[in-house]
Design a protein around this motif. Structure first.
Motif, mmCIF file in Angstrom:
data_model
loop_
_atom_site.group_PDB
_atom_site.id
_atom_site.type_symbol
_atom_site.label_atom_id
_atom_site.label_comp_id
_atom_site.label_asym_id
_atom_site.label_seq_id
_atom_site.Cartn_x
_atom_site.Cartn_y
_atom_site.Cartn_z
ATOM 1 N N GLY A 183 43.041 90.710 31.533
ATOM 2 C CA GLY A 183 43.383 90.081 32.789
ATOM 3 C C GLY A 183 43.046 90.974 33.962
ATOM 4 N N TYR A 184 43.662 90.664 35.089
ATOM 5 C CA TYR A 184 43.423 91.383 36.328
ATOM 6 C C TYR A 184 43.999 92.789 36.220
ATOM 7 N N ALA A 192 52.138 81.018 24.693
ATOM 8 C CA ALA A 192 53.539 80.798 25.029
ATOM 9 C C ALA A 192 54.465 81.380 23.966
ATOM 10 N N GLY A 193 54.072 81.293 22.702
ATOM 11 C CA GLY A 193 54.909 81.842 21.640
ATOM 12 C C GLY A 193 55.064 83.344 21.749
ATOM 13 N N ALA A 194 53.970 84.043 22.053
ATOM 14 C CA ALA A 194 54.042 85.497 22.216
ATOM 15 C C ALA A 194 54.901 85.861 23.417
ATOM 16 N N LEU A 195 54.836 85.054 24.482
ATOM 17 C CA LEU A 195 55.680 85.308 25.647
ATOM 18 C C LEU A 195 57.153 85.137 25.294
ATOM 19 N N ALA A 196 57.472 84.110 24.534
ATOM 20 C CA ALA A 196 58.863 83.849 24.172
ATOM 21 C C ALA A 196 59.452 84.961 23.311
ATOM 22 N N ASP A 197 58.606 85.701 22.612
ATOM 23 C CA ASP A 197 59.084 86.783 21.746
ATOM 24 C C ASP A 197 59.390 88.060 22.511
ATOM 25 N N THR A 198 59.161 88.089 23.824
ATOM 26 C CA THR A 198 59.416 89.281 24.634
ATOM 27 C C THR A 198 60.702 89.115 25.434
ATOM 28 N N ASP A 199 61.100 90.192 26.116
ATOM 29 C CA ASP A 199 62.260 90.152 27.008
ATOM 30 C C ASP A 199 61.855 89.856 28.443
ATOM 31 N N ALA A 200 60.605 89.458 28.661
ATOM 32 C CA ALA A 200 60.135 89.224 30.024
ATOM 33 C C ALA A 200 60.893 88.071 30.666
ATOM 34 N N SER A 201 61.143 88.205 31.967
ATOM 35 C CA SER A 201 61.721 87.095 32.733
ATOM 36 C C SER A 201 60.769 86.605 33.815
ATOM 37 N N VAL A 202 59.623 87.280 33.970
ATOM 38 C CA VAL A 202 58.589 86.856 34.904
ATOM 39 C C VAL A 202 57.248 86.952 34.187
ATOM 40 N N ALA A 203 56.385 85.954 34.377
ATOM 41 C CA ALA A 203 55.047 85.982 33.782
ATOM 42 C C ALA A 203 54.019 85.720 34.869
ATOM 43 N N LEU A 204 53.011 86.566 34.937
ATOM 44 C CA LEU A 204 51.918 86.435 35.896
ATOM 45 C C LEU A 204 50.751 85.763 35.192
ATOM 46 N N VAL A 205 50.322 84.582 35.694
ATOM 47 C CA VAL A 205 49.307 83.795 35.006
ATOM 48 C C VAL A 205 48.247 83.302 35.986
ATOM 49 N N THR A 206 47.057 83.010 35.456
ATOM 50 C CA THR A 206 45.957 82.425 36.242
ATOM 51 C C THR A 206 45.530 81.137 35.540
ATOM 52 N N PRO A 207 46.279 80.041 35.718
ATOM 53 C CA PRO A 207 46.037 78.839 34.911
ATOM 54 C C PRO A 207 44.766 78.080 35.269
ATOM 55 N N SER A 208 44.361 78.072 36.546
ATOM 56 C CA SER A 208 43.198 77.260 36.924
ATOM 57 C C SER A 208 41.900 77.839 36.381
ATOM 58 N N HIS A 209 41.807 79.160 36.406
ATOM 59 C CA HIS A 209 40.582 79.797 35.917
ATOM 60 C C HIS A 209 40.914 81.245 35.603
ATOM 61 N N HIS A 210 41.135 81.514 34.316
ATOM 62 C CA HIS A 210 41.551 82.858 33.937
ATOM 63 C C HIS A 210 40.474 83.878 34.264
ATOM 64 N N PHE A 211 40.942 85.029 34.741
ATOM 65 C CA PHE A 211 40.010 86.130 34.973
ATOM 66 C C PHE A 211 40.276 87.208 33.931
ATOM 67 N N PRO A 212 39.246 87.611 33.158
ATOM 68 C CA PRO A 212 37.841 87.235 33.286
ATOM 69 C C PRO A 212 37.357 86.204 32.255
ATOM 70 N N LEU A 213 38.229 85.715 31.379
ATOM 71 C CA LEU A 213 37.753 84.877 30.273
ATOM 72 C C LEU A 213 37.309 83.492 30.714
ATOM 73 N N GLY A 214 37.722 83.046 31.901
ATOM 74 C CA GLY A 214 37.282 81.742 32.392
ATOM 75 C C GLY A 214 37.998 80.567 31.780
ATOM 76 N N ILE A 215 39.104 80.794 31.047
ATOM 77 C CA ILE A 215 39.832 79.703 30.388
ATOM 78 C C ILE A 215 40.606 78.904 31.428
ATOM 79 N N THR A 216 40.545 77.576 31.327
ATOM 80 C CA THR A 216 41.415 76.704 32.108
ATOM 81 C C THR A 216 42.593 76.311 31.227
#
Length: 460
Positions: free
Chosen positions: A199-200, A226-250
């Motif tokens: 990612g960035y 999402a499953g890997a995120l749920a397995d963590t203690d994170a309460s905030v997730a930084l995401v690029t849903p429209s166009h992932h950088f650098p993989l380009g996934i929508t």
């Protein structure tokens, strides 16, 4: 008697040269603590200078605390605390700096834009118009969240082109995405943060600098897992849903809903949606924002003018949900806005005149031609070449059968073309990679064809 040395070649006035000479004598001990200085008249006669020169030098010395005056007695050196001596510590040898990447004639970096596309003539005209506005308000302190009229234009644009419903008072402007991310981390001081990996890279560096617990999350074909995120203690997730950088996934609609369900599982969970180049899709319509799908007020939308206008403007904005907006006003509204009012008013007028929309349409056409030129130039590689991300964003992911990442980079550099290893965007030990990243926004179509021919020679 003090005997100062004056230099006729010095551009400093005589009183300043006298001041420097006396300070040197005090610091070296030639004039000890409590020593009496000659009267202004005597020193002026002795040094063949005017009495006003001595008076100005003494006044500066007294203002800085080097000397003190005693009524009817004259001037005396102040009883100063001795200057601190640096601690004698053993100096470790400084490791050599890593070597700079070799300069290449064709640098296909991803953070470039086409400078020729910047609307300089319109910008200058709008600047002149802003200077003719109410100058009192132009030079007045700025609202902490930014110019109110510009924030109104931003929400109109987001409503019309990104399907995002918000109010102007939810928008906060700041000097770049990094600055705004720092504000968000202050709003959520104890929140562990998850981010996409790869990612960035700057996001992970900011989290590391702030000693924030963080979790790099892998991606699959639908986006952040999402499953890997749920397995963590994170309460905030930084995401690029429209166009992932650098993989380009929508990110798929199913994955978006999974992430929104994750936020609903706990009251302190939020998603930070970075829409950094969501405007640049070359087929179909732009993807709806994650914010527009959110019904629980758990998504923070972020974007900037770095891609659409220029990275050097350093202007970004975020849209806060109601819960965080109240917290922002209570905790952080004392921060001054970090963006110039001049630039904010120019961009406001740029929106109001319809220039921003026309500028985006022009950029899409030009960047599509550049992408096509690069793809056309690479076509001789045929089926040996795999390409990801051609329909969105301003870069491509390239793989060539039989060559790993290191070989792709080295062979391209030997032909004076710089491409970037995908492993550069991984946090932690990267997995084996056969992919490189190539940006095309900063070059002309002809230059991209030349670079592509060299890559065909290098990888063919």
């Amino acid at each position: 008697m003090i005997t100062p040395l004056f230099s006729a070649a010095s551009k400093k006035p005589l009183y300043e040269q006298l001041y420097v000479s006396i300070v040197r004598d005090i610091e070296t001990g030639a004039l000890g603590r409590g020593a009496r200085l000659p009267s202004k008249r005597k020193l002026a006669v002795h040094a063949n200078i005017s009495q006003s020169t001595v008076e100005n030098a003494y006044a500066q010395l007294k203002a800085e605390g080097y000397i003190e005056s005693r009524p009817k007695r004259g001037y005396f050196v102040a009883r100063l605390t001795p200057a601190a001596q640096p601690a004698q510590t053993r100096r470790e040898p400084t490791p050599p700096a890593p070597p700079d990447a070799p300069l290449c004639r064709f640098d296909l970096r991803t953070n470039a834009v086409d400078a020729e596309l910047f609307p300089f003539s319109i910008w200058n005209r709008l600047l002149r118009g802003c200077q003719q506005d109410d100058r009192t308000s132009l030079l007045a302190p700025i609202h902490p969240q930014g110019n109110a009229d510009l924030r109104e234009e931003i929400v109109r644009y987001l409503r019309a082109f990104r399907g995002l419903e918000a109010r102007a008072d939810q928008v906060v402007l700041g000097a770049g995405m990094e600055y705004l991310l720092g504000l968000l981390l202050e709003l959520m001081p104890d929140a562990p943060v998850a981010f996409e990996n790869p990612g960035y890279p700057q996001a992970a560096r900011i989290l590391t600098a702030r000693r924030r617990p963080m979790f790099p999350i892998p991606l699959d074909g639908e986006g952040l897992c999402a499953g890997a995120l749920a397995d963590t203690d994170a309460s905030v997730a930084l995401v690029t849903p429209s166009h992932h950088f650098p993989l380009g996934i929508t990110m798929s609609i199913g994955r978006r809903r999974q992430l929104l369900q994750w936020t609903a599982g706990r009251a302190d969970r939020y998603l930070i949606e970075d829409d950094f180049d969501g405007e640049f899709r070359f087929v179909l319509r732009p993807i709806p924002t994650l914010y527009s799908l959110d019904g629980g007020g758990r998504v923070i939308y972020m974007n900037s003018f770095a891609r659409t206008l220029s990275p050097s403007l350093r202007i970004a904005y975020m849209v806060l949900p109601e819960t965080l907006l109240l917290r922002y006003r209570e905790m952080l509204s004392f921060y001054s806005c970090t963006v110039s009012e001049f630039e904010q008013r120019i961009i406001r007028s740029f929106f109001q005149g319809g220039h921003y929309e026309r500028h985006l349409n022009r950029m899409r056409l030009v960047y599509k031609k550049k992408r096509d030129a690069l793809l056309e130039g690479l076509s001789p590689l045929g089926s040996a070449l795999s390409i990801d991300g051609p329909n969105a964003g301003l870069h491509l992911l390239l793989r060539v059968r039989g060559l790993n990442e290191a070989a792709l980079v080295a062979r391209a550099a030997a032909r004076d073309v710089r491409v970037y290893p995908l492993s550069h965007y991984h946090w932690g030990p990267p997995p084996p990679s056969h992919t490189v990243v190539a940006g095309y926004a900063g070059h002309t179509a002809d230059t991209l064809r030349q670079a592509a021919r060299r890559l065909v020679e290098a990888w063919g």
